[in-house]
Design a protein around this motif. Structure first.
Motif, PDB file in Angstrom:
ATOM      1  N   SER A 165      27.963 -27.676 -20.000  1.00  0.00           N
ATOM      2  CA  SER A 165      28.320 -27.573 -21.334  1.00  0.00           C
ATOM      3  C   SER A 165      28.487 -29.005 -22.052  1.00  0.00           C
ATOM      4  O   SER A 165      28.863 -29.872 -21.369  1.00  0.00           O
ATOM      5  CB  SER A 165      29.478 -26.669 -21.827  1.00  0.00           C
ATOM      6  OG  SER A 165      30.752 -27.220 -21.236  1.00  0.00           O
ATOM      7  N   GLU A 238      23.694 -23.034 -21.436  1.00  0.00           N
ATOM      8  CA  GLU A 238      22.477 -22.118 -21.456  1.00  0.00           C
ATOM      9  C   GLU A 238      22.627 -20.950 -20.334  1.00  0.00           C
ATOM     10  O   GLU A 238      22.209 -19.616 -20.811  1.00  0.00           O
ATOM     11  CB  GLU A 238      20.988 -22.839 -20.936  1.00  0.00           C
ATOM     12  CG  GLU A 238      19.909 -22.143 -21.198  1.00  0.00           C
ATOM     13  CD  GLU A 238      18.816 -22.653 -20.335  1.00  0.00           C
ATOM     14  OE1 GLU A 238      17.967 -22.109 -19.729  1.00  0.00           O
ATOM     15  OE2 GLU A 238      18.828 -23.981 -20.329  1.00  0.00           O
ATOM     16  N   THR A 254      19.989 -23.397 -27.083  1.00  0.00           N
ATOM     17  CA  THR A 254      20.577 -24.563 -26.537  1.00  0.00           C
ATOM     18  C   THR A 254      19.971 -25.728 -26.774  1.00  0.00           C
ATOM     19  O   THR A 254      20.509 -26.804 -27.326  1.00  0.00           O
ATOM     20  CB  THR A 254      20.842 -24.377 -25.018  1.00  0.00           C
ATOM     21  OG1 THR A 254      21.666 -23.113 -24.843  1.00  0.00           O
ATOM     22  CG2 THR A 254      21.478 -25.525 -24.282  1.00  0.00           C
ATOM     23  N   ARG A 258      21.625 -28.451 -29.407  1.00  0.00           N
ATOM     24  CA  ARG A 258      22.176 -29.694 -28.882  1.00  0.00           C
ATOM     25  C   ARG A 258      21.954 -31.097 -29.609  1.00  0.00           C
ATOM     26  O   ARG A 258      22.430 -31.912 -29.628  1.00  0.00           O
ATOM     27  CB  ARG A 258      21.804 -29.919 -27.228  1.00  0.00           C
ATOM     28  CG  ARG A 258      22.325 -28.964 -26.370  1.00  0.00           C
ATOM     29  CD  ARG A 258      23.598 -29.324 -25.798  1.00  0.00           C
ATOM     30  NE  ARG A 258      24.212 -28.222 -24.947  1.00  0.00           N
ATOM     31  CZ  ARG A 258      24.114 -28.157 -23.731  1.00  0.00           C
ATOM     32  NH1 ARG A 258      23.432 -29.019 -22.970  1.00  0.00           N
ATOM     33  NH2 ARG A 258      24.560 -27.096 -22.934  1.00  0.00           N
TER      34      ARG A 258
END
Length: 636
Positions: A165, A238, A254, A258
């Motif tokens: 993460s 993810e 994701t 991001r």
């Protein structure tokens, strides 16, 4: 620096644990400025370190009992003793970071960036700080990687990336990793560390995956419920999203977020919660940051609340209830002023509550789903007329002057300037609509700097024109210039002035129209736009006709006065815009707000206008005092 907390924090164990974590991060970074080689070099800073260490111990001991709490209290006590005995900064940093990491795990602190990370800013940071080990593409193959044991991780490893993460990456960036060459980057700002965390967390995903994620995010509102906040996004991976979204969607979402974390909090995605949802969110975050002692972050969030959360709906609200809109602006300015002067937390909280009440009233005004045609027409008409009149006065004045001076060969440069500004406005519309969201801060900076540039130019031009209007000097000027060829530098100057004067207004007008546009009221909005354009064209024609009838001496005199007034107006607007963007401090004063004159109730704005007015008066008086000398010289 103070980390005082109110009753709301004391009643919330999560908030207490988070504040202890923040204090530990602060101690780890700032202790080195208080103690060196066992000696206190800054007594005040050292006293603060001892206070914070004791506060951490008290807060940890007061947290709800868990299996890890006893060990955490023991670690906090060790830290307190280490600070008291003036241990080396490296020892303090390691101890504080270790305790912070354990605290984060034990109490599941929802650490997250206060504002969306600027991922683009992280690219040069990565090149400077990380590429030597991890490689320019994040493959773990930097120039020094081969000499390191263990080898640096490859951020492009998709299996490992799926488990990480941004929060986990942020913790490693902030604290380093024992047993590896990865050292702490706590010397970077919190915002930079978060930006790096999101940046390196996106290396494992390609552009095609990000594009799929963007399409999914924009088309499926249910996905936004899965990651509704920056906190949720920062703590997500993810692998954690896959059971809910499916592997393919989890990977795409994701990859996209991001790279574009700001889209989690974008106004486009909070519309269902009301037009002021983003403004409320940022205002509440500002109050929390202030309560935690982070005044700088509180100011940033307060500016974002206004610029990104309120200004987008200003045109529509102004068309329906201008007084309410002005009240919101004034109260939010008072809130930012309270932050700037470190007002008591009770005052800040009370002002925020007042603003929230104003948001409620504004939403009631805007509660109808569609703007009625009369309101849309008037809003469109007044926006164009208000924004276009200043630019019109400058450009028409330039054209009239060149005609009086019998310099038609210069006119194409002026026309190219204002026409180029209109074309640039169309480009701005395309960019703001289809490519990127132009933030309120960027808009205010653009408007503020261009206004100050135009004001400086107009002030010098006004004094110069006044000089030529006295004692026959205009005759000397024309006699000298009638046969002179226009230099390329002068032509570019005229082009630039025309472009800046017009583009400043076009820029703001375009963004206002984007904000107020709706399909239902499109006819009325276009009607107001056309009517406003016709009125501006009529004003331009009238001004040019009037300028032809004035004797050239009177024209120079009247124009110099008008230009000086415009310079005073523009400097007031420029300072106000930079204040709203956070570039200039704002100290409020009891004064009226007269927007069309650029008068705003702050000392910085008013004193700037006074300074420009004084310079203009001094210039005019100097011209008048020296004019008899010039007149005698002309007669001789």
């Amino acid at each position: 620096m103070s980390f005082s907390a109110g009753a709301a924090w004391a009643a919330d164990p999560q908030a207490e644990a988070r504040q202890a974590w923040q204090l530990l991060d602060y101690i780890a970074v700032d202790y080195a400025g208080a103690v060196r080689a066992g000696q206190v070099i800054e007594p005040g800073e050292y006293g603060e370190m001892r206070e914070f260490a004791a506060t951490v111990r008290t807060k940890v001991a007061g947290l709800p009992a868990t299996a890890q709490q006893a060990a955490l209290v023991t670690a906090a006590e060790r830290l307190q003793v280490a600070v008291a005995t003036r241990a080396e900064p490296e020892v303090i940093a390691k101890t504080a970071h270790a305790l912070a990491a354990e605290l984060l795990t034990a109490y599941r602190i929802d650490a997250a960036p206060a504002t969306p990370p600027d991922v683009a800013r992280a690219a040069p940071l990565y090149a400077q700080q990380c590429a030597g080990c991890h490689g320019t593409q994040g493959r773990g193959d930097g120039p020094v990687a081969a000499s390191l044991t263990p080898r640096p991780i490859a951020f492009t490893d998709t299996e490992r990336a799926a488990q990480r993460s941004p929060l986990a990456l942020y913790q490693v960036i902030s604290q380093g990793l024992d047993g590896t060459a990865m050292t702490s980057f706590a010397h970077l700002s919190e915002a930079d560390r978060w930006a790096l965390a999101f940046y390196v967390g996106s290396f494992a995903y390609d552009d095609a995956t990000r594009s799929r994620g963007e399409a999914l995010w924009r088309q499926d509102p249910k996905l936004r419920q899965t990651l509704p906040t920056l906190t949720a996004l920062a703590g997500s991976s993810e692998a954690e999203l896959s059971p809910t979204l499916g592997a393919a969607q989890a990977q795409a979402i994701t990859a996209y977020l991001r790279a574009r974390p700001a889209d989690v909090a974008s106004p486009h995605y909070v519309a269902d919660a009301g037009p002021f949802a983003l403004a409320r969110q940022r205002l509440a975050d500002s109050v929390r940051a202030y309560s935690a002692g982070d005044v700088v972050q509180a100011k940033t969030l307060a500016l974002s609340s206004y610029l990104d959360g309120v200004e987008a709906v200003e045109p529509t609200l102004a068309a329906r209830d201008r007084a309410l809109m002005r009240q919101i602006e004034a109260t939010m300015a008072r809130f930012r002023d309270a932050l700037g002067r470190r007002a008591p937390a009770t005052e800040v909280t009370a002002t925020a509550a007042e603003i929230t009440g104003l948001f409620d009233r504004a939403e009631s005004v805007l509660q109808t789903s569609h703007t009625d045609t009369t309101t849309a027409f008037l809003g469109s008409f007044t926006i164009l007329l208000r924004e276009g009149l200043e630019a019109l006065l400058i450009v028409v004045g330039m054209i009239a002057f060149l005609r009086k001076a019998e310099r038609p060969e210069v006119l194409p440069y002026v026309h190219a300037g204002w026409l180029g500004a209109l074309l640039a406005g169309v480009l701005t519309w395309g960019v703001a609509t289809h490519l990127v969201d132009i933030s309120g801060a960027n808009r205010e900076v653009t408007e503020g700097l261009s206004a100050l540039f135009a004001a400086a130019v107009l002030l010098s031009v006004g004094i110069w024109m006044h000089q030529k209007s006295l004692a026959g000097r205009w005759q000397q000027y024309l006699h000298a210039k009638m046969s002179a060829a226009l230099t390329r530098r002068s032509a570019l100057f005229l082009f630039t002035l025309a472009f800046v004067a017009v583009y400043r207004e076009v820029f703001e007008t375009i963004l206002f129209f984007i904000a107020m546009w709706s399909e239902q009221a499109s006819g009325a909005i276009l009607g107001g736009l056309l009517t406003g354009a016709l009125v501006l064209a009529g004003v331009a024609y009238w001004m040019l006709r009037m300028s032809k009838r004035l004797p050239i001496g009177q024209f120079f005199s009247a124009s110099s006065l008008l230009i000086a007034v415009l310079a005073v107006v523009l400097v007031g607007k420029g300072i106000a815009a930079l204040q709203e963007a956070g570039w200039v401090a704002q100290a409020l004063v009891a004064a009226p707000r007269i927007e069309w004159l650029g008068v705003y109730p702050s000392w910085q704005s008013l004193l700037s206008q006074l300074a420009v007015a004084v310079i203009a008066v001094i210039g005019f008086l100097f011209n008048m005092r020296s004019s008899p000398v010039s007149a005698r010289t002309t007669k001789d």
